[in-house]
Scaffold this active site. Structure first.
Site, PDB file in Angstrom:
ATOM      1  N   CYS A  38      29.890   9.132  19.295  1.00  0.00           N
ATOM      2  CA  CYS A  38      30.860   8.028  19.276  1.00  0.00           C
ATOM      3  C   CYS A  38      30.167   6.730  18.860  1.00  0.00           C
ATOM      4  CB  CYS A  38      31.490   7.891  20.660  1.00  0.00           C
ATOM      5  SG  CYS A  38      32.484   6.397  20.892  1.00  0.00           S
ATOM      6  N   CYS A  41      30.786   3.817  21.224  1.00  0.00           N
ATOM      7  CA  CYS A  41      30.017   3.968  22.467  1.00  0.00           C
ATOM      8  C   CYS A  41      28.596   3.446  22.266  1.00  0.00           C
ATOM      9  CB  CYS A  41      29.959   5.426  22.904  1.00  0.00           C
ATOM     10  SG  CYS A  41      31.564   6.169  23.255  1.00  0.00           S
TER      11      CYS A  41
END
Length: 111
Positions: A38, A41
């Protein structure tokens, strides 16, 4: 697993995660559910570390849902990053997305 004020803990087992939640007592616990694939993230990691330093009375943790699949599934994590707020083991709130303003607004609401 000792939780240091102003730091972001990274539990590696479900047991470590449960200990973080239990040992916090009445303190607010914010868990960021993340994944290594991600991009949001990864880019939000330094922001989360900075916010944790700004709120040393709050317990912060990140959980890699690929590493702890059982925990991600148990907490019904459908998208990442997902921020979940706990107090005394009870989930108070959650939201998804790497948004510092929204994170701080929720902290102010629940701290």
């Amino acid at each position: 697993m000792a939780v240091e004020p102003g730091a972001v803990s990274t539990p590696r087992t479900v047991d470590e995660f449960n200990k973080i939640i239990a040992s916090a007592g009445a303190k607010l616990v914010i868990v960021a559910f993340v994944a290594p694939w991600c991009g949001a993230c990864k880019s939000f990691g330094p922001t989360l570390a900075r916010v944790a330093k700004q709120y040393p009375g709050i317990v912060f943790a990140t959980v890699d849902i690929d590493e702890l699949k059982a925990l991600g599934e148990a907490k019904t994590v459908a998208e990442v990053p997902l921020f979940r707020f706990f107090r005394k083991g009870v989930s108070l709130n959650q939201f998804s997305g790497a948004n510092e303003t929204r994170l701080k607004e929720a902290i102010e609401k629940f701290k």
